[in-house]
Design a protein around this motif. Structure first.
Motif, PDB file in Angstrom:
ATOM      1  N   ASN A 158      -5.135  -1.503  -2.446  1.00 51.91           N
ATOM      2  CA  ASN A 158      -5.943  -0.329  -2.754  1.00 51.91           C
ATOM      3  C   ASN A 158      -5.066   0.725  -3.443  1.00 51.91           C
ATOM      4  N   ARG A 159      -5.612   1.342  -4.469  1.00 56.73           N
ATOM      5  CA  ARG A 159      -4.838   2.317  -5.249  1.00 56.73           C
ATOM      6  C   ARG A 159      -4.372   3.502  -4.403  1.00 56.73           C
ATOM      7  N   SER A 160      -5.219   3.963  -3.510  1.00 53.22           N
ATOM      8  CA  SER A 160      -4.821   5.077  -2.635  1.00 53.22           C
ATOM      9  C   SER A 160      -3.648   4.684  -1.754  1.00 53.22           C
ATOM     10  N   TRP A 161      -3.676   3.453  -1.250  1.00 56.67           N
ATOM     11  CA  TRP A 161      -2.564   2.990  -0.421  1.00 56.67           C
ATOM     12  C   TRP A 161      -1.288   2.863  -1.234  1.00 56.67           C
ATOM     13  N   GLN A 162      -1.415   2.434  -2.483  1.00 56.05           N
ATOM     14  CA  GLN A 162      -0.225   2.354  -3.339  1.00 56.05           C
ATOM     15  C   GLN A 162       0.408   3.725  -3.518  1.00 56.05           C
ATOM     16  N   LEU A 163      -0.416   4.733  -3.736  1.00 52.52           N
ATOM     17  CA  LEU A 163       0.103   6.090  -3.920  1.00 52.52           C
ATOM     18  C   LEU A 163       0.753   6.612  -2.641  1.00 52.52           C
ATOM     19  N   ILE A 164       0.119   6.349  -1.507  1.00 51.70           N
ATOM     20  CA  ILE A 164       0.672   6.798  -0.222  1.00 51.70           C
ATOM     21  C   ILE A 164       1.998   6.102   0.064  1.00 51.70           C
ATOM     22  N   ILE A 165       2.032   4.784  -0.146  1.00 53.74           N
ATOM     23  CA  ILE A 165       3.266   4.029   0.099  1.00 53.74           C
ATOM     24  C   ILE A 165       4.367   4.491  -0.852  1.00 53.74           C
ATOM     25  N   ALA A 166       4.024   4.728  -2.106  1.00 53.83           N
ATOM     26  CA  ALA A 166       5.016   5.213  -3.079  1.00 53.83           C
ATOM     27  C   ALA A 166       5.564   6.575  -2.653  1.00 53.83           C
ATOM     28  N   PHE A 167       4.683   7.448  -2.169  1.00 51.81           N
ATOM     29  CA  PHE A 167       5.139   8.762  -1.708  1.00 51.81           C
ATOM     30  C   PHE A 167       6.074   8.627  -0.504  1.00 51.81           C
ATOM     31  N   VAL A 168       5.688   7.823   0.478  1.00 52.77           N
ATOM     32  CA  VAL A 168       6.520   7.639   1.675  1.00 52.77           C
ATOM     33  C   VAL A 168       7.865   7.029   1.293  1.00 52.77           C
ATOM     34  N   PHE A 169       7.831   6.063   0.382  1.00 55.01           N
ATOM     35  CA  PHE A 169       9.059   5.418  -0.061  1.00 55.01           C
ATOM     36  C   PHE A 169       9.988   6.422  -0.751  1.00 55.01           C
ATOM     37  N   GLY A 170       9.440   7.174  -1.697  1.00 56.04           N
ATOM     38  CA  GLY A 170      10.241   8.182  -2.400  1.00 56.04           C
ATOM     39  C   GLY A 170      10.722   9.285  -1.476  1.00 56.04           C
ATOM     40  N   PHE A 171       9.869   9.699  -0.551  1.00 57.64           N
ATOM     41  CA  PHE A 171      10.245  10.746   0.397  1.00 57.64           C
ATOM     42  C   PHE A 171      11.364  10.271   1.318  1.00 57.64           C
ATOM     43  N   THR A 172      11.324   8.985   1.702  1.00 56.23           N
ATOM     44  CA  THR A 172      12.393   8.421   2.532  1.00 56.23           C
ATOM     45  C   THR A 172      13.720   8.495   1.790  1.00 56.23           C
ATOM     46  N   LEU A 173      13.709   8.137   0.517  1.00 58.97           N
ATOM     47  CA  LEU A 173      14.937   8.217  -0.268  1.00 58.97           C
ATOM     48  C   LEU A 173      15.385   9.671  -0.432  1.00 58.97           C
ATOM     49  N   ASP A 174      14.431  10.569  -0.647  1.00 57.42           N
ATOM     50  CA  ASP A 174      14.761  11.993  -0.750  1.00 57.42           C
ATOM     51  C   ASP A 174      15.394  12.513   0.538  1.00 57.42           C
ATOM     52  N   SER A 175      14.973  11.997   1.670  1.00 55.27           N
ATOM     53  CA  SER A 175      15.528  12.421   2.957  1.00 55.27           C
ATOM     54  C   SER A 175      17.002  12.070   3.052  1.00 55.27           C
ATOM     55  N   PHE A 176      17.381  10.917   2.540  1.00 54.02           N
ATOM     56  CA  PHE A 176      18.784  10.523   2.554  1.00 54.02           C
ATOM     57  C   PHE A 176      19.596  11.340   1.554  1.00 54.02           C
ATOM     58  N   ASN A 177      18.996  11.672   0.431  1.00 57.66           N
ATOM     59  CA  ASN A 177      19.712  12.381  -0.631  1.00 57.66           C
ATOM     60  C   ASN A 177      19.609  13.895  -0.546  1.00 57.66           C
TER      61      ASN A 177
END
Length: 177
Positions: A48-67
């Motif tokens: 689902n497109r909404s799930w793709q956007l949510i997963i992409a946000f969580v993924f990017g936010f996780t990386l941002d948390s480390f950086n």
């Protein structure tokens, strides 16, 4: 292995490799190789497109948390997740390889060239948006353009190496019941 488990493992591996290996590499203080966004590019076609956007946000936010970045990677990941279905529709013939295969790959997209175009376009978009957010200005336009070009070239090289080293088995799904 189920799609969910496979993507959870990918999520963790891409974050770990980016944070503990690739983020430590700085070429001439200008280029940091990025491979993490390949996780977003490999998300299943039928998700689902909404799930793709949510997963992409969580993924990017996780990386941002480390950086310790304020959402730069999350914004870039959401942008490519949003544009991904449009590009797939342009590159895959209308008979629907996305209905027959689970996720984007060289095999599912009909060969190396369409897959490379898919990866290259989204890599350029990702890097341009990420570097624009990080700089928040164009200042020296040549520095900005060279940074995008060199980072994109190195990222594409890493993606090709990853595709060659870690061959993903694609199951052909039939549309019949």
């Amino acid at each position: 292995m189920s799609t969910v488990v496979k993507n959870i493992i990918r999520f963790m591996l891409f974050i770990l490799v980016q944070v503990f290996v690739l983020d430590k590499i700085h070429l001439h203080q200008m280029v940091t190789p990025y491979l993490y966004f390949l996780f977003v590019l490999w998300l299943p076609f039928n998700m689902n497109r909404s799930w793709q956007l949510i997963i992409a946000f969580v993924f990017g936010f996780t990386l941002d948390s480390f950086n310790r970045n304020p959402g730069f990677h999350a914004a870039a990941c959401v942008l490519i997740a949003y544009l991904k279905p449009h590009l797939v529709n342009l590159l895959i013939p209308q008979e629907g390889a996305d209905d027959n295969y689970e996720e984007p790959s060289i095999k599912s997209m009909g060969g190396f060239l369409p897959y490379f175009i898919y990866v290259a376009v989204l890599t350029i978009i990702h890097h341009t948006w990420l570097f624009l957010l990080q700089a928040w200005q164009f200042g020296n336009i040549w520095y900005f353009l060279v940074k995008i070009i060199v980072s994109t070239a190195i990222s594409l090289l890493l993606i090709i190496i990853t595709e060659l080293l870690f061959v993903r088995k694609q199951k052909f799904r039939t549309n019949t019941v």
